[in-house]
Write an enzyme that holds these catalytic residues in place. Structure first.
Site, PDB file in Angstrom:
ATOM      1  N   CYS A  51       0.801  -1.226   0.000  1.00 43.90           N
ATOM      2  CA  CYS A  51       0.000   0.000   0.000  1.00 43.90           C
ATOM      3  C   CYS A  51       0.831   1.273   0.000  1.00 43.90           C
ATOM      4  O   CYS A  51       0.604   2.175  -0.821  1.00 43.90           O
ATOM      5  CB  CYS A  51      -0.928   0.005   1.217  1.00 43.90           C
ATOM      6  SG  CYS A  51      -2.123  -1.354   1.234  1.00 43.90           S
ATOM      7  N   HIS A 102      -3.490   6.490   3.241  1.00 42.74           N
ATOM      8  CA  HIS A 102      -2.339   5.750   3.764  1.00 42.74           C
ATOM      9  C   HIS A 102      -1.049   6.557   3.639  1.00 42.74           C
ATOM     10  O   HIS A 102      -0.027   6.076   3.143  1.00 42.74           O
ATOM     11  CB  HIS A 102      -2.202   4.396   3.079  1.00 42.74           C
ATOM     12  CG  HIS A 102      -1.569   3.367   3.967  1.00 42.74           C
ATOM     13  ND1 HIS A 102      -1.798   2.016   3.821  1.00 42.74           N
ATOM     14  CD2 HIS A 102      -0.719   3.473   5.024  1.00 42.74           C
ATOM     15  CE1 HIS A 102      -1.120   1.350   4.733  1.00 42.74           C
ATOM     16  NE2 HIS A 102      -0.452   2.222   5.474  1.00 42.74           N
TER      17      HIS A 102
END
Length: 485
Positions: A51, A102
């Site tokens: 991610c 993120h």
């Protein structure tokens, strides 16, 4: 007015999970329509398939060597002079992010005018004995606060008992579908269409946490797949058969600890989450039509990385194999603003770093010199057929499995930096990497060429992976390069 831009990102979706690509199980009618009326990039990859580094590539347009995130590490500040939303905002766009970011600090805007945030389960936000008040999950996550406002403070996203990184456990969402984070992400995106400044073009990033675990689809989607025939994972003849790292291997492994029934439920839930997202994308597209913005909007759909889902006896992501690193990538132009050849496929190798220059080019915005990616607009307009790059270099620090890979979508060379093991796959004839051809004499010249390309890419790197002539085994990998610390 310049075109609006909708970037739809999902998390952990494999490249092959589209029914238009003849997947034997999954159904994605709305994504299929985007592909039929747009362009599919069939060889799109995440260079660093987890991610954090993948999303850095999207937001900065940089290669992993430039943005500095060559593995997974949280809590390293995101300080970049040029970002995709920042450049669009400076050029008059109203910019909004909904869902997963993120980044760090968690609520950093990264150039967006506003973020409505749900990152999923973020470990460093959940450890109550360690985090500052401004970093707690309750402080940072907009979905959780909305959810508790609707259902009560006793509710949490962990109530199903599913781990945020388990690819082998699944159970259906127990509440009404409208409370699911997938539905919330689309509802918040639709709300932006109502709140936006109508005098400006908009850039909306709609970013789903699913099909990343927890595998918790609404029951109607779960039942659809649980009761249907299920395909099997792809197991290379080279795959490990013993669970040496205790990560949990397939039932086909000698010491696998994932029973066949659990694996079936996990695969069913994963496909169900994708179909759920597909329906919600259809809902978002319908809303754009109702608000009168669809025909002046460019839509790009992709994922940050894939999911092995049992392939080669492994789960999750990070590894360089197709299920993990190869991603979906669809560009749709409902109003035919770009004069695309609708329903076409482009097989040149592209990467997440190409998103920023492509969207800036479409918007008529100058591309910063910091950007390493290439605009795909010439390919979309069929202005030339020469490759935008010969090969792509990917990597990930991953303990003993740390690696580098080189691919052009037709072949792939992998070097494991800690062991010196090598793999070579002929992706044209072996698209799921069932046979390692590294010792095949007929491919020696190709392998040598790819190895030399990797040496060139790694020359001068601070880890010391090469002296410029050969690859050096055993050099300690890093998750982040020193220039971003």
């Amino acid at each position: 007015m310049k075109p609006n831009i909708l970037l739809v990102m999902v998390d952990q979706m494999r490249f092959d999970c589209l029914s238009i690509l003849d997947h034997p199980v999954v159904e994605t009618p709305n994504l299929d329509e985007l592909a039929q009326k747009g362009v599919v990039f069939s060889n799109a990859y995440a260079a660093t398939p987890t991610c954090v580094p993948a999303r850095a590539a999207v937001l900065t347009g940089m290669s992993q060597e430039s943005h500095g995130r060559v593995g997974y590490e949280d809590k390293v500040p995101w300080n970049y002079d040029h970002t995709l939303p920042g450049e669009l905002a400076k050029s008059g766009y109203h910019t909004q992010a909904v869902g997963k970011m993120h980044v760090y600090p968690t609520r950093k805007l990264m150039g967006f005018h506003n973020i409505t945030l749900h990152d999923g389960y973020m470990h460093y936000n959940r450890f109550k004995n360690e985090v500052k008040t401004t970093e707690t999950f309750e402080y940072c996550d907009d979905y959780l606060n909305w959810f508790r406002d609707k259902k009560g403070y006793d509710y949490d996203i962990t109530d199903l008992g599913l781990d945020c990184n388990s690819s082998t456990m699944a159970r259906p969402w127990e509440l009404e579908e409208k409370y699911h984070p997938t539905n919330w992400t689309v509802q918040q995106s639709i709300d932006f269409l109502r709140k936006r400044d109508p005098s400006k073009p908009f850039f909306l990033k709609t970013s789903f946490v699913r099909p990343h675990p927890p595998f918790d689809p609404p029951k109607v989607f779960f039942d659809q797949y649980l009761n249907s025939d299920m395909d099997d994972p792809y197991i290379g003849e080279w795959a490990e058969l013993e669970d040496i790292t205790h990560e949990g291997l397939m039932p086909t492994a000698k010491k696998g600890d994932v029973p066949a029934a659990r694996l079936r439920r996990a695969r069913a839930a994963y496909y169900a989450l994708i179909s759920h997202i597909d329906y919600e994308i259809g809902r978002l597209v319908n809303a754009m039509q109702e608000y009168g913005v669809l025909d002046n909007t460019i839509i790009l759909f992709t994922s940050d990385h894939g999911e092995l889902l049992g392939d080669h006896n492994r789960f999750a992501k990070a590894l360089p194999y197709e299920g993990s690193a190869h991603i979906p990538f669809i560009l749709n132009d409902p109003g035919n603003l770009l004069r695309l050849k609708k329903g076409s496929t482009i097989d040149q190798v592209v990467e997440l770093r190409d998103i920023m220059p492509t969207l800036l080019d479409i918007a008529g915005v100058d591309i910063p010199k910091s950007v390493d990616g290439k605009s795909l607009l010439p390919l979309l307009k069929d202005e030339h057929t020469s490759p935008i790059r010969e090969f792509m270099h990917g990597e990930h620090s991953y303990g003993v499995d740390s690696y580098h890979y080189i691919t052009n979508g037709k072949e792939k060379y992998i070097w494991f930096s800690q062991t010196g093991n090598e793999q070579y796959f002929d992706l044209e004839n072996d698209p799921y990497e069932l046979k390692n051809e590294i010792d095949n004499p007929t491919d020696r010249s190709r392998i040598d060429r790819l190895r030399q390309f990797l040496i060139e890419q790694l020359t001068g790197r601070e880890e010391g992976y090469t002296d410029g002539k050969k690859l050096i085994v055993g050099k300690e990998p890093k998750t982040c390069l020193s220039h971003i610390r």
